[in-house]
Design an enzyme around this catalytic site. Structure first.
Site, PDB file in Angstrom:
ATOM      1  N   TYR A 287      -7.006  13.366 -10.782  1.00 49.70           N
ATOM      2  CA  TYR A 287      -6.933  13.777  -9.378  1.00 49.70           C
ATOM      3  C   TYR A 287      -8.343  14.059  -8.862  1.00 49.70           C
ATOM      4  CZ  TYR A 287      -2.032  14.316 -10.507  1.00 49.70           C
ATOM      5  OH  TYR A 287      -0.753  14.083 -10.920  1.00 49.70           O
TER       6      TYR A 287
ATOM      7  N   GLU B 191       2.211   0.501 -20.272  1.00 49.69           N
ATOM      8  CA  GLU B 191       1.089  -0.243 -19.684  1.00 49.69           C
ATOM      9  C   GLU B 191      -0.094  -0.337 -20.645  1.00 49.69           C
ATOM     10  OE1 GLU B 191       0.173   1.323 -15.903  1.00 49.69           O
ATOM     11  OE2 GLU B 191       2.016   0.564 -15.015  1.00 49.69           O
TER      12      GLU B 191
ATOM     13  N   ASN C  38       3.888  10.611  -1.520  1.00 55.03           N
ATOM     14  CA  ASN C  38       4.027   9.215  -1.900  1.00 55.03           C
ATOM     15  C   ASN C  38       5.026   8.435  -1.061  1.00 55.03           C
ATOM     16  OD1 ASN C  38       3.638   6.903  -3.213  1.00 55.03           O
ATOM     17  ND2 ASN C  38       4.440   7.539  -5.167  1.00 55.03           N
TER      18      ASN C  38
ATOM     19  N   CYS D 113       1.321   5.640  -8.542  1.00 52.27           N
ATOM     20  CA  CYS D 113       0.749   6.990  -8.646  1.00 52.27           C
ATOM     21  C   CYS D 113       0.943   7.571 -10.040  1.00 52.27           C
ATOM     22  CB  CYS D 113       1.397   7.903  -7.619  1.00 52.27           C
ATOM     23  SG  CYS D 113       3.170   7.775  -7.589  1.00 52.27           S
ATOM     24  N   HIS D 114       1.706   6.898 -10.861  1.00 49.05           N
ATOM     25  CA  HIS D 114       1.939   7.408 -12.227  1.00 49.05           C
ATOM     26  C   HIS D 114       0.686   7.250 -13.090  1.00 49.05           C
ATOM     27  CE1 HIS D 114       3.025   3.100 -12.397  1.00 49.05           C
ATOM     28  NE2 HIS D 114       2.443   3.160 -13.575  1.00 49.05           N
TER      29      HIS D 114
END
Length: 103
Positions: A24, A84, A47, A55-56
């Site tokens: 952040y 990912e 969001n 945003c994850h």
DNA sequence: TGATTGACAGCGT
DNA sequence: CACGCTGCCAATC
């Protein structure tokens, strides 16, 4: 609903490559307010582009998953990051290996 | 317009 | 190392 700040945050969020994560504070710094980490978190919480903005891929400065408004909560978020290719250190992300350097 | 909130970060204990 | 308090920024009630 077009706040320049939020727009910047969302743009950066979409800019984070797969397998990497940003903090952040990092996003806040990139948008021009290094101290607005909380405001960044708020943008994530709001969001408006939930499925559009990944945003994850945003975690705390320590690599910890602090929150996730979408379905599944933090557990789902962690699972997605693992999927990912993000390296996890227990319940926290290994920023040493998966932190987005904003190339 | 004012006060409170919120997915943070840094420092102190 | 874990927990707590304060400071900052922008949005929302």
């Amino acid at each position: 609903m077009s706040s320049l700040f939020f727009d910047r945050v969302y743009s950066l969020c979409a800019r984070i490559p797969i397998g990497k994560v940003a903090t952040y504070h990092q996003l806040a710094k990139l948008v021009g307010s290094p101290r607005a980490s909380r405001a960044v978190g708020m943008a994530m919480k709001k969001n408006p582009n939930a499925p559009t903005i990944p945003c994850h891929r945003v975690v705390a400065s320590d690599g910890a998953l602090t929150g996730y408004s979408a379905q599944g909560g933090l557990a789902q978020k962690k699972h997605m990051l693992l999927q990912e290719g993000v390296v996890f250190m227990g319940e926290k992300v290994d920023l040493t290996a998966s932190l987005w350097k904003n190339e």
